[in-house]
Design an enzyme around this catalytic site. Structure first.
Site, mmCIF file in Angstrom:
data_model
loop_
_atom_site.group_PDB
_atom_site.id
_atom_site.type_symbol
_atom_site.label_atom_id
_atom_site.label_comp_id
_atom_site.label_asym_id
_atom_site.label_seq_id
_atom_site.Cartn_x
_atom_site.Cartn_y
_atom_site.Cartn_z
ATOM 1 N N ASP A 54 -60.807 17.225 3.880
ATOM 2 C CA ASP A 54 -61.326 16.990 2.534
ATOM 3 C C ASP A 54 -62.849 17.121 2.523
ATOM 4 O O ASP A 54 -63.538 16.343 1.881
ATOM 5 C CB ASP A 54 -60.881 15.604 2.050
ATOM 6 C CG ASP A 54 -61.028 15.440 0.540
ATOM 7 O OD1 ASP A 54 -61.143 16.468 -0.168
ATOM 8 O OD2 ASP A 54 -61.036 14.291 0.067
ATOM 9 N N LEU A 60 -71.202 1.356 -5.817
ATOM 10 C CA LEU A 60 -71.669 2.649 -5.305
ATOM 11 C C LEU A 60 -70.737 3.779 -5.718
ATOM 12 O O LEU A 60 -71.149 4.914 -5.883
ATOM 13 C CB LEU A 60 -71.751 2.613 -3.775
ATOM 14 C CG LEU A 60 -72.815 1.700 -3.180
ATOM 15 C CD1 LEU A 60 -72.605 1.544 -1.681
ATOM 16 C CD2 LEU A 60 -74.205 2.246 -3.468
ATOM 17 N N LYS A 87 -66.214 -0.731 1.446
ATOM 18 C CA LYS A 87 -65.112 -0.034 0.762
ATOM 19 C C LYS A 87 -63.945 -1.001 0.674
ATOM 20 O O LYS A 87 -63.457 -1.491 1.697
ATOM 21 C CB LYS A 87 -64.744 1.229 1.544
ATOM 22 C CG LYS A 87 -63.671 2.073 0.890
ATOM 23 C CD LYS A 87 -63.645 3.470 1.499
ATOM 24 C CE LYS A 87 -62.533 4.312 0.929
ATOM 25 N NZ LYS A 87 -62.660 5.732 1.320
ATOM 26 N N ALA A 94 -75.222 4.535 2.950
ATOM 27 C CA ALA A 94 -75.952 5.795 2.719
ATOM 28 C C ALA A 94 -77.008 5.559 1.644
ATOM 29 O O ALA A 94 -76.704 5.591 0.448
ATOM 30 C CB ALA A 94 -74.976 6.887 2.293
HETATM 31 P P1 ATP Z 1 -61.982 9.667 -3.492
HETATM 32 O O1 ATP Z 1 -60.544 9.548 -3.174
HETATM 33 O O2 ATP Z 1 -62.293 9.806 -4.937
HETATM 34 O O3 ATP Z 1 -62.701 10.679 -2.636
HETATM 35 P P2 ATP Z 1 -62.331 7.366 -1.942
HETATM 36 O O4 ATP Z 1 -61.542 6.183 -2.418
HETATM 37 O O5 ATP Z 1 -61.783 8.123 -0.826
HETATM 38 O O6 ATP Z 1 -62.646 8.286 -3.131
HETATM 39 P P3 ATP Z 1 -64.952 7.403 -0.824
HETATM 40 O O7 ATP Z 1 -65.073 8.878 -1.071
HETATM 41 O O8 ATP Z 1 -64.987 6.955 0.569
HETATM 42 O O9 ATP Z 1 -63.705 6.778 -1.539
HETATM 43 O O10 ATP Z 1 -66.087 6.642 -1.632
HETATM 44 C C1 ATP Z 1 -66.221 6.769 -3.035
HETATM 45 C C2 ATP Z 1 -67.706 6.942 -3.375
HETATM 46 O O11 ATP Z 1 -68.433 5.753 -2.998
HETATM 47 C C3 ATP Z 1 -68.397 8.060 -2.601
HETATM 48 O O12 ATP Z 1 -68.224 9.315 -3.208
HETATM 49 C C4 ATP Z 1 -69.838 7.581 -2.603
HETATM 50 O O13 ATP Z 1 -70.472 7.880 -3.829
HETATM 51 C C5 ATP Z 1 -69.692 6.077 -2.489
HETATM 52 N N1 ATP Z 1 -69.776 5.712 -1.067
HETATM 53 C C6 ATP Z 1 -68.772 5.752 -0.155
HETATM 54 N N2 ATP Z 1 -69.174 5.394 1.068
HETATM 55 C C7 ATP Z 1 -70.484 5.110 0.958
HETATM 56 C C8 ATP Z 1 -71.500 4.697 1.889
HETATM 57 N N3 ATP Z 1 -71.212 4.514 3.177
HETATM 58 N N4 ATP Z 1 -72.743 4.502 1.417
HETATM 59 C C9 ATP Z 1 -73.043 4.709 0.107
HETATM 60 N N5 ATP Z 1 -72.141 5.117 -0.813
HETATM 61 C C10 ATP Z 1 -70.879 5.319 -0.418
#
Ligand code: ATP
Ligand code: MG
Length: 284
Positions: free
Chosen positions: A138, A21, A44, A95
């Site tokens: 953020d 995702l 995640k 999502a």
């Molecule tokens: P960054 O530091 O780049 O913001 P991150 O490691 O904090 O990334 P997230 O932003 O939580 O990670 O998730 C990365 C991506 O995965 C999101 O931008 C989204 O596209 C996808 N994603 C995250 N959570 C979900 C969810 N609950 N359902 C569907 N897609 C998701």
């Protein structure tokens, strides 16, 4: 590194991975299904060695524990987490309609009722966090996810959230378009940075572009610091008043969130938002 006591009720073998995702600084997010119940999650996966490398253990713990604690219609729910020696697995509400960012990219400026819905959803989630004395820090369309036929917006990615106790936060974080002047100036900042980001979000929802977006980072930063923005498209006076009330250089002068959510422009589109704190914890 251990987030807290290891939870044993779930393990990786109970899930089938269905596809990627997204990915972030500390790992990936996979769509997965619990093979016993058929329930779909976004998993995640946080790589512990990457977290340790960047000395972000406390931040990641805070992310997981904060998201585990909050339960609100407009916050992406963390159902569960478990960990092994190398990774932390977070089972998030999936999502099914993806990021608000992708939606805006394909649909552009939103009609006012749609913009108001996304804005109120996001603002309600943030208001709930603020009531818990947590700043998200953020907020941006990449971190707002969409759910169901109704396209309900929920705030996710608690990676930068901070509990705002007596001390103000000095850490710089966030993507440039949504970053507040106080963050750019390296000044102490608090929940006011989320108010600023909500102002940027409303502007982008209504006009199709972020208010300070420029070809170079330097120009964007200059515009943010000068709070230099203009409306290229016509928007209603109520929406403009809200944006002008949020995009103020002085954090303390920004319109309080409760007032924002009850503003007459918002009222025109949806019933007043309930802001009561309750239901803080998951059923265990
Ligand atoms: P960054 O530091 O780049 O913001 P991150 O490691 O904090 O990334 P997230 O932003 O939580 O990670 O998730 C990365 C991506 O995965 C999101 O931008 C989204 O596209 C996808 N994603 C995250 N959570 C979900 C969810 N609950 N359902 C569907 N897609 C998701
Ligand atoms: Mg993110």
């Amino acid at each position: 590194m251990e987030v807290s006591k290891v939870r044993n009720e779930y393990s990786l073998s109970q899930f089938k991975v269905e596809g990627l995702l997204g990915s972030g600084a500390y790992g990936v997010v996979q769509k997965c299904v619990n093979t016993e119940t058929g329930q779909v999650f976004a998993m995640k996966i946080i790589e512990k060695n990457k977290v340790i490398e960047k000395s972000m253990e406390e931040q990641v713990k805070r992310e997981v524990l904060t998201q585990l604690k909050v339960k609100h219609r407009n916050l992406v729910r963390l159902h569960y987490y478990f960990e092994d020696s190398s990774q932390i697995y977070c089972l998030l509400e999936y999502a099914d309609r993806g990021q608000l960012f992708a939606y805006l990219k394909t649909t552009g400026a939103q009609p006012e009722p749609m913009a108001a819905r996304f804005f109120l959803d996001t603002g309600s989630g943030v208001a709930y966090l603020h009531q818990l004395r947590v700043a998200h820090r953020d907020l941006k369309p990449e971190n707002v996810l969409l759910f169901g036929e109704e396209l309900t917006a929920k705030v996710g990615d608690f990676g930068w959230c901070a509990e705002v106790a007596s001390e103000k936060r000095l850490t710089f974080c966030g993507t440039l378009d949504y970053v507040s002047p106080e963050m750019l100036f390296g000044e102490p900042h608090d929940q006011g940075v989320d108010l600023w980001a909500l102002g940027v979000l409303l502007f982008e929802l209504l006009t199709g572009k972020a208010p300070f977006s420029m070809p170079s980072k330097k120009e964007t930063m200059d515009k943010i610091c000068a709070v230099d923005f203009t409306f290229d498209v016509r928007i209603s006076p109520g929406a403009e008043e809200l944006i002008r009330g949020l995009l103020l250089r002085e954090s303390s002068r920004r319109m309080p969130l409760q007032q924002v959510l009850r503003h007459k422009w918002c009222d025109g589109f949806e019933a007043p938002v309930e802001l009561a704190v309750g239901d803080l914890f998951f059923e265990s």
